[in-house]
Design a protein around this motif. Structure first.
Motif, PDB file in Angstrom:
ATOM      1  N   THR A   1       5.732  -0.752   4.848  1.00 41.98           N
ATOM      2  CA  THR A   1       6.429  -1.631   3.826  1.00 41.98           C
ATOM      3  C   THR A   1       6.586  -1.070   2.601  1.00 41.98           C
ATOM      4  N   TRP A   2       5.836  -0.400   2.010  1.00 45.45           N
ATOM      5  CA  TRP A   2       5.881   0.370   0.764  1.00 45.45           C
ATOM      6  C   TRP A   2       7.314   1.179   0.752  1.00 45.45           C
ATOM      7  N   HIS A   3       7.682   1.872   1.793  1.00 41.31           N
ATOM      8  CA  HIS A   3       8.743   2.673   1.897  1.00 41.31           C
ATOM      9  C   HIS A   3      10.170   1.567   1.928  1.00 41.31           C
ATOM     10  N   VAL A   4      10.059   0.558   2.885  1.00 44.98           N
ATOM     11  CA  VAL A   4      11.109  -0.354   3.034  1.00 44.98           C
ATOM     12  C   VAL A   4      11.366  -0.970   1.640  1.00 44.98           C
ATOM     13  N   PHE A   5      10.371  -1.577   0.916  1.00 51.17           N
ATOM     14  CA  PHE A   5      10.545  -2.176  -0.286  1.00 51.17           C
ATOM     15  C   PHE A   5      11.117  -1.254  -1.265  1.00 51.17           C
ATOM     16  N   ASN A   6      10.916  -0.025  -1.224  1.00 49.18           N
ATOM     17  CA  ASN A   6      11.848   0.928  -2.236  1.00 49.18           C
ATOM     18  C   ASN A   6      13.137   0.990  -1.896  1.00 49.18           C
ATOM     19  N   ARG A   7      13.429   1.323  -0.466  1.00 52.15           N
ATOM     20  CA  ARG A   7      14.721   1.671  -0.001  1.00 52.15           C
ATOM     21  C   ARG A   7      15.707   0.345  -0.275  1.00 52.15           C
ATOM     22  N   ARG A   8      15.020  -1.022  -0.088  1.00 56.09           N
ATOM     23  CA  ARG A   8      15.853  -2.064  -0.338  1.00 56.09           C
ATOM     24  C   ARG A   8      16.102  -2.107  -2.092  1.00 56.09           C
TER      25      ARG A   8
ATOM     26  N   MET B   1       8.246   5.279   7.226  1.00 52.21           N
ATOM     27  CA  MET B   1       6.906   5.949   7.110  1.00 52.21           C
ATOM     28  C   MET B   1       5.771   5.488   7.792  1.00 52.21           C
ATOM     29  N   ASN B   2       4.623   6.453   8.094  1.00 53.33           N
ATOM     30  CA  ASN B   2       3.525   6.217   8.539  1.00 53.33           C
ATOM     31  C   ASN B   2       3.901   5.724  10.159  1.00 53.33           C
ATOM     32  N   TYR B   3       4.855   6.407  10.976  1.00 47.14           N
ATOM     33  CA  TYR B   3       4.896   6.247  12.077  1.00 47.14           C
ATOM     34  C   TYR B   3       4.975   7.632  12.862  1.00 47.14           C
ATOM     35  N   ASN B   4       5.585   8.507  12.887  1.00 46.36           N
ATOM     36  CA  ASN B   4       5.555   9.785  13.460  1.00 46.36           C
ATOM     37  C   ASN B   4       5.014  10.824  12.063  1.00 46.36           C
ATOM     38  N   THR B   5       4.818  10.356  11.193  1.00 45.12           N
ATOM     39  CA  THR B   5       4.552  11.236   9.831  1.00 45.12           C
ATOM     40  C   THR B   5       3.210  10.539   9.130  1.00 45.12           C
ATOM     41  N   PRO B   6       2.532  11.373   8.450  1.00 44.95           N
ATOM     42  CA  PRO B   6       1.695  10.906   7.779  1.00 44.95           C
ATOM     43  C   PRO B   6       2.148   9.762   6.374  1.00 44.95           C
ATOM     44  N   PRO B   7       1.330   9.273   6.040  1.00 44.10           N
ATOM     45  CA  PRO B   7       1.622   8.146   4.955  1.00 44.10           C
ATOM     46  C   PRO B   7       2.394   8.977   3.611  1.00 44.10           C
ATOM     47  N   GLY B   8       3.253   8.351   3.270  1.00 45.69           N
ATOM     48  CA  GLY B   8       4.147   9.088   2.193  1.00 45.69           C
ATOM     49  C   GLY B   8       5.140   9.847   2.425  1.00 45.69           C
ATOM     50  N   THR B   9       5.563  10.201   3.783  1.00 41.98           N
ATOM     51  CA  THR B   9       6.203  11.029   4.225  1.00 41.98           C
ATOM     52  C   THR B   9       7.310  10.287   5.064  1.00 41.98           C
ATOM     53  N   VAL B  10       8.809  10.485   4.416  1.00 37.62           N
ATOM     54  CA  VAL B  10      10.081   9.833   5.054  1.00 37.62           C
ATOM     55  C   VAL B  10      10.370  10.638   6.433  1.00 37.62           C
ATOM     56  N   ASP B  11      10.435   9.605   7.332  1.00 35.43           N
ATOM     57  CA  ASP B  11      11.171  10.274   8.618  1.00 35.43           C
ATOM     58  C   ASP B  11      12.217   9.419   9.081  1.00 35.43           C
ATOM     59  N   TYR B  12      12.999  10.198   9.998  1.00 38.92           N
ATOM     60  CA  TYR B  12      14.315   9.604  10.438  1.00 38.92           C
ATOM     61  C   TYR B  12      14.342   9.422  11.847  1.00 38.92           C
ATOM     62  N   ARG B  13      14.699   8.355  12.481  1.00 36.66           N
ATOM     63  CA  ARG B  13      14.819   8.163  14.011  1.00 36.66           C
ATOM     64  C   ARG B  13      16.014   7.549  14.478  1.00 36.66           C
ATOM     65  N   THR B  14      16.462   7.718  15.579  1.00 35.29           N
ATOM     66  CA  THR B  14      17.844   7.070  15.815  1.00 35.29           C
ATOM     67  C   THR B  14      17.338   6.151  17.192  1.00 35.29           C
ATOM     68  N   ILE B  15      17.439   5.034  17.102  1.00 31.60           N
ATOM     69  CA  ILE B  15      17.108   3.890  18.178  1.00 31.60           C
ATOM     70  C   ILE B  15      18.415   3.689  19.047  1.00 31.60           C
ATOM     71  N   PRO B  16      18.192   3.922  20.359  1.00 28.28           N
ATOM     72  CA  PRO B  16      19.173   3.818  21.241  1.00 28.28           C
ATOM     73  C   PRO B  16      19.822   2.444  21.227  1.00 28.28           C
TER      74      PRO B  16
ATOM     75  N   ASP C   1       0.620  -1.174   0.054  1.00 25.86           N
ATOM     76  CA  ASP C   1      -0.085  -0.062  -0.121  1.00 25.86           C
ATOM     77  C   ASP C   1       0.621   1.185   0.008  1.00 25.86           C
ATOM     78  N   TRP C   2       0.557   2.247  -0.933  1.00 28.33           N
ATOM     79  CA  TRP C   2       1.409   3.356  -0.849  1.00 28.33           C
ATOM     80  C   TRP C   2       1.465   4.080   0.240  1.00 28.33           C
ATOM     81  N   GLY C   3       2.852   4.762   0.737  1.00 24.61           N
ATOM     82  CA  GLY C   3       2.818   5.396   1.801  1.00 24.61           C
ATOM     83  C   GLY C   3       3.109   4.557   3.089  1.00 24.61           C
TER      84      GLY C   3
END
Length: 269
Positions: A171-178, A243-258, A166-168
């Motif tokens: 899973t959609w983001h990770v498929f594209n990044r790979r 995508m779709n964690y802290n941001t709306p679908p379709g928007t890429v965000d970055y997080r640092t996991i401790p 599903d767009w945005g």
């Protein structure tokens, strides 16, 4: 009439001075835990790129307690043109918006790993207007040497070049990044909470140890969540894109996991 004209001119000059002063004024914002450049940009009604330019930020990472300037004059006047130039050490490429390492590597006939090595990159993140050295080339792109693209043997029967997620969604983001980094995966792993089991069934390694380019997977939430590991930091923490964690679908965000939380997730290699 002359006095009136002078009054109007003076008033106009004052208004122009105030408008110019307000345009140059800026607000300081102290980053709170859980905030990202995107959430801050929405709060102040500015773009992420504007915040990055005003604060000389080269990536999308901000940290709690960090003070950033909102508004005001940009510290970077204009942007460099999207050009490819030739230097004594070979070809350099200025990254255009929307480009990835995989796109650039294909354009010059080199591999993503060669680009990462030639530019001492710690992960797969590149930014618009960033200058990259193209290894083993002597002119403008498209005619690299005889390089060999290696493929993941686990993907022979399951990888697809068509993203059916599903767009945005995450899973959609990770498929594209790979796909962008030359590590294609199956488009049939279903919701994120099924990815670890389905990936293992397809022959991928699944463990609790991350590496750059691996997929972070968790069962939390209604259908789980996946993210792409951009880099593993020296302190053991990891930088992920999602995508779709802290941001709306379709928007890429970055997080640092401790580092203390890293081993609590699955990683698909």
């Amino acid at each position: 009439m002359k006095k009136l004209a002078f009054a109007v001119t003076a008033a106009s000059g004052a208004a122009a001075f105030i408008a110019n002063h307000e345009a140059d004024a800026s607000t300081q914002h102290t980053v709170k835990s859980g905030e990202s450049l995107w959430t801050i940009s929405q709060q102040y009604g500015v773009s992420v790129e504007e915040i990055k330019q005003n604060n000389n930020i080269n990536n999308n990472i901000v940290f709690p307690g960090q003070v950033i300037e909102i508004g005001g004059s940009s510290s970077q006047e204009g942007s460099s043109s999207n050009t490819t130039s030739q230097s004594s050490g070979g070809t350099t490429h200025t990254v255009k918006s929307g480009e990835s390492l995989n796109i650039i590597a294909n354009n010059y006939g080199v591999t993503v790993d060669e680009l990462v090595s030639a530019n001492n990159l710690n992960g797969y993140i590149i930014q618009p207007n960033q200058t990259l050295t193209i290894p083993g080339t002597t002119g403008a792109g498209g005619s690299g040497g005889n390089t060999t693209q290696t493929s993941n043997t686990n993907t022979a029967s399951t990888a697809s070049d068509q993203n059916l997620y599903d767009w945005g969604q995450c899973t959609w983001h990770v498929f594209n990044r790979r796909a962008e980094t030359g590590q294609p995966i199956s488009t049939y792993w279903w919701n994120a909470d099924h990815w670890a089991n389905n990936a293992a069934a397809d022959g991928y390694t699944v463990n609790n140890t991350p590496s750059a380019g691996s997929i972070l997977q968790t069962y939390s939430g209604a259908v789980g969540h996946v993210a792409y590991v951009e880099q593993v930091n020296p302190d053991g923490s990891i930088l992920i894109s999602e995508m779709n964690y802290n941001t709306p679908p379709g928007t890429v965000d970055y997080r640092t996991i401790p580092a203390s939380e890293v081993s609590s997730y699955n990683y698909i290699h």
